[in-house]
Write a protein that holds these residues in place. Structure first.
Motif, PDB file in Angstrom:
ATOM      1  N   TYR A   1     -16.611  34.909 -13.094  1.00 42.93           N
ATOM      2  CA  TYR A   1     -15.866  33.644 -12.382  1.00 42.93           C
ATOM      3  C   TYR A   1     -16.290  33.608 -10.948  1.00 42.93           C
ATOM      4  CZ  TYR A   1     -13.914  32.741 -16.958  1.00 42.93           C
ATOM      5  OH  TYR A   1     -13.681  32.401 -18.550  1.00 42.93           O
ATOM      6  N   ASN A   2     -16.723  34.706 -10.552  1.00 39.46           N
ATOM      7  CA  ASN A   2     -16.802  34.767  -9.075  1.00 39.46           C
ATOM      8  C   ASN A   2     -18.260  34.555  -8.394  1.00 39.46           C
ATOM      9  OD1 ASN A   2     -14.185  35.327  -7.936  1.00 39.46           O
ATOM     10  ND2 ASN A   2     -14.599  37.394  -8.546  1.00 39.46           N
ATOM     11  N   ASN A   3     -18.446  34.107  -7.385  1.00 45.76           N
ATOM     12  CA  ASN A   3     -19.922  34.081  -6.736  1.00 45.76           C
ATOM     13  C   ASN A   3     -19.831  34.199  -5.219  1.00 45.76           C
ATOM     14  OD1 ASN A   3     -22.211  32.251  -5.935  1.00 45.76           O
ATOM     15  ND2 ASN A   3     -22.758  33.182  -7.581  1.00 45.76           N
ATOM     16  N   TYR A   4     -20.903  34.899  -4.654  1.00 47.68           N
ATOM     17  CA  TYR A   4     -20.825  34.803  -3.094  1.00 47.68           C
ATOM     18  C   TYR A   4     -20.986  33.627  -2.441  1.00 47.68           C
ATOM     19  CZ  TYR A   4     -25.969  34.621  -2.316  1.00 47.68           C
ATOM     20  OH  TYR A   4     -27.104  34.293  -2.579  1.00 47.68           O
ATOM     21  N   LEU A   5     -21.757  32.733  -2.771  1.00 49.75           N
ATOM     22  CA  LEU A   5     -22.061  31.433  -2.238  1.00 49.75           C
ATOM     23  C   LEU A   5     -20.649  30.471  -2.397  1.00 49.75           C
ATOM     24  CD1 LEU A   5     -25.655  30.351  -2.987  1.00 49.75           C
ATOM     25  CD2 LEU A   5     -24.468  30.768  -0.991  1.00 49.75           C
ATOM     26  N   TYR A   6     -20.007  30.865  -3.629  1.00 51.98           N
ATOM     27  CA  TYR A   6     -18.933  29.855  -3.894  1.00 51.98           C
ATOM     28  C   TYR A   6     -17.609  30.861  -4.070  1.00 51.98           C
ATOM     29  CZ  TYR A   6     -22.762  26.727  -4.749  1.00 51.98           C
ATOM     30  OH  TYR A   6     -23.836  26.078  -4.595  1.00 51.98           O
ATOM     31  N   PRO A   7     -17.100  31.338  -3.121  1.00 51.64           N
ATOM     32  CA  PRO A   7     -15.807  32.271  -2.820  1.00 51.64           C
ATOM     33  C   PRO A   7     -14.649  31.842  -4.026  1.00 51.64           C
ATOM     34  CG  PRO A   7     -16.834  31.778  -0.824  1.00 51.64           C
ATOM     35  CD  PRO A   7     -17.296  30.841  -1.570  1.00 51.64           C
ATOM     36  N   MET A   8     -14.499  30.556  -4.204  1.00 44.54           N
ATOM     37  CA  MET A   8     -13.358  30.236  -5.188  1.00 44.54           C
ATOM     38  C   MET A   8     -14.010  30.030  -6.569  1.00 44.54           C
ATOM     39  SD  MET A   8     -10.634  27.806  -3.152  1.00 44.54           S
ATOM     40  CE  MET A   8      -9.440  28.078  -4.514  1.00 44.54           C
ATOM     41  N   GLY A   9     -15.385  30.238  -6.737  1.00 44.29           N
ATOM     42  CA  GLY A   9     -15.801  30.522  -7.921  1.00 44.29           C
ATOM     43  C   GLY A   9     -15.502  29.266  -8.882  1.00 44.29           C
ATOM     44  N   LEU A  10     -15.249  29.456 -10.387  1.00 50.81           N
ATOM     45  CA  LEU A  10     -15.166  28.405 -11.143  1.00 50.81           C
ATOM     46  C   LEU A  10     -13.469  28.442 -11.356  1.00 50.81           C
ATOM     47  CD1 LEU A  10     -17.652  29.486 -14.029  1.00 50.81           C
ATOM     48  CD2 LEU A  10     -17.667  27.595 -12.676  1.00 50.81           C
ATOM     49  N   SER A  11     -12.976  27.885 -10.265  1.00 51.03           N
ATOM     50  CA  SER A  11     -11.524  27.549 -10.412  1.00 51.03           C
ATOM     51  C   SER A  11     -11.427  25.995  -9.868  1.00 51.03           C
ATOM     52  CB  SER A  11     -10.929  28.367  -9.306  1.00 51.03           C
ATOM     53  OG  SER A  11     -11.070  28.058  -7.942  1.00 51.03           O
ATOM     54  N   TYR A  12     -10.243  25.312 -10.245  1.00 47.69           N
ATOM     55  CA  TYR A  12      -9.986  24.058  -9.765  1.00 47.69           C
ATOM     56  C   TYR A  12      -8.544  23.948  -9.447  1.00 47.69           C
ATOM     57  CZ  TYR A  12     -10.664  19.059  -9.352  1.00 47.69           C
ATOM     58  OH  TYR A  12     -10.659  17.614  -9.297  1.00 47.69           O
ATOM     59  N   HIS A  13      -8.164  23.565  -8.356  1.00 46.77           N
ATOM     60  CA  HIS A  13      -6.706  23.467  -7.819  1.00 46.77           C
ATOM     61  C   HIS A  13      -6.110  24.726  -8.049  1.00 46.77           C
ATOM     62  CE1 HIS A  13      -6.660  19.369  -6.620  1.00 46.77           C
ATOM     63  NE2 HIS A  13      -7.313  19.103  -7.512  1.00 46.77           N
ATOM     64  N   TYR A  14      -6.752  25.903  -7.794  1.00 43.12           N
ATOM     65  CA  TYR A  14      -6.353  27.218  -7.786  1.00 43.12           C
ATOM     66  C   TYR A  14      -6.076  27.888  -9.336  1.00 43.12           C
ATOM     67  CZ  TYR A  14      -4.966  26.021  -3.056  1.00 43.12           C
ATOM     68  OH  TYR A  14      -5.422  25.774  -1.826  1.00 43.12           O
ATOM     69  N   ASN A  15      -6.519  26.959 -10.357  1.00 41.42           N
ATOM     70  CA  ASN A  15      -6.501  27.847 -11.587  1.00 41.42           C
ATOM     71  C   ASN A  15      -7.996  27.703 -12.111  1.00 41.42           C
ATOM     72  OD1 ASN A  15      -3.763  27.760 -12.041  1.00 41.42           O
ATOM     73  ND2 ASN A  15      -3.686  25.322 -12.169  1.00 41.42           N
ATOM     74  N   THR A  16      -8.153  28.981 -13.013  1.00 41.36           N
ATOM     75  CA  THR A  16      -9.357  29.082 -13.421  1.00 41.36           C
ATOM     76  C   THR A  16      -9.768  28.040 -14.493  1.00 41.36           C
ATOM     77  OG1 THR A  16     -10.840  30.672 -14.932  1.00 41.36           O
ATOM     78  CG2 THR A  16      -8.404  30.530 -15.243  1.00 41.36           C
ATOM     79  N   ILE A  17     -11.222  27.640 -14.408  1.00 43.25           N
ATOM     80  CA  ILE A  17     -11.572  26.822 -15.578  1.00 43.25           C
ATOM     81  C   ILE A  17     -11.653  27.354 -16.800  1.00 43.25           C
ATOM     82  CG2 ILE A  17     -13.472  25.341 -15.978  1.00 43.25           C
ATOM     83  CD1 ILE A  17     -13.997  24.889 -13.181  1.00 43.25           C
ATOM     84  N   GLY A  18     -11.988  28.658 -16.846  1.00 46.73           N
ATOM     85  CA  GLY A  18     -12.088  29.476 -18.171  1.00 46.73           C
ATOM     86  C   GLY A  18     -10.650  30.002 -18.555  1.00 46.73           C
ATOM     87  N   THR A  19     -10.663  31.234 -19.024  1.00 44.13           N
ATOM     88  CA  THR A  19      -9.332  31.935 -19.508  1.00 44.13           C
ATOM     89  C   THR A  19      -8.234  32.052 -18.411  1.00 44.13           C
ATOM     90  OG1 THR A  19      -8.409  33.719 -20.559  1.00 44.13           O
ATOM     91  CG2 THR A  19     -10.531  34.202 -19.284  1.00 44.13           C
ATOM     92  N   SER A  20      -6.971  31.710 -18.786  1.00 45.69           N
ATOM     93  CA  SER A  20      -6.007  32.167 -17.911  1.00 45.69           C
ATOM     94  C   SER A  20      -5.716  33.481 -17.565  1.00 45.69           C
ATOM     95  CB  SER A  20      -4.849  31.411 -18.338  1.00 45.69           C
ATOM     96  OG  SER A  20      -4.263  31.900 -19.520  1.00 45.69           O
ATOM     97  N   LEU A  21      -6.302  34.294 -18.393  1.00 45.66           N
ATOM     98  CA  LEU A  21      -5.984  35.817 -18.257  1.00 45.66           C
ATOM     99  C   LEU A  21      -6.614  36.336 -17.058  1.00 45.66           C
ATOM    100  CD1 LEU A  21      -6.047  37.306 -21.799  1.00 45.66           C
ATOM    101  CD2 LEU A  21      -3.989  36.495 -20.693  1.00 45.66           C
ATOM    102  N   VAL A  22      -7.516  35.848 -16.425  1.00 53.10           N
ATOM    103  CA  VAL A  22      -8.037  36.402 -15.160  1.00 53.10           C
ATOM    104  C   VAL A  22      -7.194  36.274 -14.094  1.00 53.10           C
ATOM    105  CG1 VAL A  22     -10.348  36.359 -15.956  1.00 53.10           C
ATOM    106  CG2 VAL A  22      -9.486  34.473 -14.625  1.00 53.10           C
TER     107      VAL A  22
END
Length: 543
Positions: free
Chosen positions: A384-405
């Motif tokens: 879910y992380n990426n150097y070009l996109y430091p907030m990665g696969l998140s939206y409004h501070y929550n992960t778009i995928g599993t909440s366990l991360v």
């Protein structure tokens, strides 16, 4: 606010206003329903327990001791004929910072759908009520603005209608939340697509699917516009147009999920067994070499029974292609060792070593042994992380995928002294967990839902090594010995919800839930009180 975001909001909002108010005066079959939810939460810590707020489409803020929310929504359905109909909805979250939770308009022709707007739905998740959440698109974050087209539900395959079904679609959207707080890239474009096949009318039916998403474009924290190479991003290819590391790696930030499963019935019970494999790049996309997984079993029984649904899931995201750094960095530059034209000259120039007839594979093995502690390159996928996109696969501070991360946002609320200097947004994306959940009816007026999760959190490769391309765990034992997630920290998440309906028509019910988290990271107790009501405003043909 950026002009294109304002245009998106207008595109999503104006059709809904038109559909909800103008078309109600026309003569056709339509229906309008309403729903409202009120919630109040409180916790013993300055943040909420995990299951009290997770997998609820981001309607709550986790880093608050006391929280409230009020959801008010309308849904409008209109049928032109048996083949063509429209589904739309609008929903507001009334908090101290009220916002539009949903606003969507779906055009349906038979099973083909055109979706426009902000709509809450999941991809690759088998139960919204009980599951840990999809690794791909779960119900953990707020829905984001998208436009998409495809078959979102299973449909018969032409010429094989009795034996095979499929579903598949592609969506395009934008992450238009405030991503500046963690040095994120603002307004990246978001793309997702999926394709599934499922057998039909067999005693044991099989399904298989692939899901893929990507981020591209956007504006970095220093104001630089990231170029968009649409086809390279769409197809997962490298791009010299985007530049930097994207010339060797694929353009944009990518994530995918293989999804396999079995479906069968025994009398009144239906069963779904599934095995899902996440991937980020070429190395993890090789199914047989990927040890990360989420597997589960979902059982559905009679709705009125004491246990009407049961879900067990196991998740492991600790491998992520291994401990080795992602790329070979030689004298400060990323090098594709298998593409070096003259390995002998390369060895002499960079390692002052004379070789004769050295192959590219020998060169790669030498660099892995000498520079990468014997591990293969292409590791540390950094889920879910990426150097070009430091907030990665998140939206409004929550992960778009599993909440366990666990994110920086959450960890700073849990532990204010946590050192997040070597991570991007998600500081613990390496996790193992066992999860059991079930729900049912205690009586006609009282239902329940329960979740129990045991997780072991290992942090991230970047966190334990002072960076994704560094080896702090080997070169600085003192740092590694003080690493917060060293050797893994266990945490238990427990949750029990009761819904009581005293009304004869079951149009409303009271909600009470308690949650208790305990383990090596923290102890926290929380309680929620709420009320839900819904009903029809208009049914049938309007005169």
């Amino acid at each position: 606010m950026c002009p294109h975001i304002m245009q998106l909001k207008k595109v999503y909002f104006i059709p809904l206003i038109f559909m909800h108010f103008v078309s109600l005066g026309q003569e056709h079959k339509d229906s309008v329903t309403y729903h409202a939810n009120l919630y109040f939460l409180t916790a013993s810590q300055n943040f909420q327990p995990h299951w009290q707020v997770s997998n609820k489409y981001g309607i709550f803020e986790r880093i608050k001791q006391n929280e409230y929310a009020g959801l008010v929504g309308l849904d409008y359905n209109h049928s032109f004929n048996k083949q063509f109909y429209i589904i739309s909805g609008i929903e507001f979250n009334l908090t101290n910072q009220s916002y539009l939770q949903q606003a969507f308009l779906n055009f349906n022709f038979n099973r083909l759908q055109l979706k426009i707007g902000v709509e809450a739905y999941t991809i690759g998740q088998y139960s919204e009520d009980l599951s840990l959440g999809s690794l791909f698109v779960s119900n953990n974050a707020r829905p984001l603005p998208k436009i998409g087209i495809g078959f979102y539900d299973y449909s018969p395959v032409p010429l094989l209608t009795k034996y095979l079904e499929f579903k598949g679609a592609m969506n395009f959207g934008i992450l238009n939340d405030d991503r500046s707080g963690y040095g994120g890239t603002d307004n990246p474009w978001y793309h997702e697509k999926f394709l599934y096949l499922r057998t039909k009318f067999l005693p044991l039916n099989l399904h298989a699917g692939i899901n893929h998403s990507a981020l591209s474009g956007g504006t970095t924290a220093n104001g630089t516009e990231i170029p968009v190479d649409f086809w390279a991003t769409f197809l997962g290819q490298s791009s010299s147009f985007v530049g930097d590391g994207e010339e060797i790696n694929v353009a944009g930030a990518h994530f995918g999920l293989y999804d396999f499963g079995l479906n069968w019935k025994i009398k009144n019970a239906s069963f779904q067994a599934y095995y899902q494999i996440p991937f980020e790049d070429g190395s993890s996309s090789q199914i047989l070499n990927n040890g990360d997984k989420q597997l589960g079993l979902l059982v559905n029984l009679r709705p009125s029974s004491l246990v009407s649904s049961f879900n067990y899931e196991f998740i492991n995201t600790t491998l992520q292609s291994g401990h080795g750094v992602p790329d070979a960095i030689i004298d400060g530059e990323i090098v594709d060792l298998l593409q070096v034209e003259d390995p002998d000259s390369f060895m002499l120039e960079h390692f002052d070593t004379v070789t004769v007839g050295f192959t590219n594979h020998q060169l790669k093995k030498y660099c892995e042994d000498e520079l990468n502690y014997g591990y293969s390159y292409n590791g540390r996928d950094d889920l879910y992380n990426n150097y070009l996109y430091p907030m990665g696969l998140s939206y409004h501070y929550n992960t778009i995928g599993t909440s366990l991360v666990l994110s920086k946002h959450v960890m700073k609320g849990i532990n204010g002294n946590f050192n997040d200097g070597y991570d991007y947004f998600f500081v613990s994306n390496r996790v193992k967990a066992h999860h059991v959940a079930f729900k049912g009816a205690i009586s006609k007026s009282l239902t329940y839902r329960a979740k129990f999760t045991y997780s072991v959190n290992y942090g991230s490769y970047a966190g334990e090594n002072k960076g994704r391309f560094e080896w702090g765990s080997k070169e600085d034992p003192a740092y590694y010995n003080s690493y917060y997630f060293k050797e893994g920290l266990n945490e238990f998440y427990t949750f029990l919800e009761l819904n009581y309906s005293p009304f004869k028509r079951n149009s409303g019910y009271f909600i009470t839930s308690v949650a208790y988290d305990f383990g090596e990271m923290y102890h926290n107790f929380g309680i929620l009180f709420g009320f839900h009501c819904d009903g029809f405003i208009l049914v049938g043909k309007k005169e």
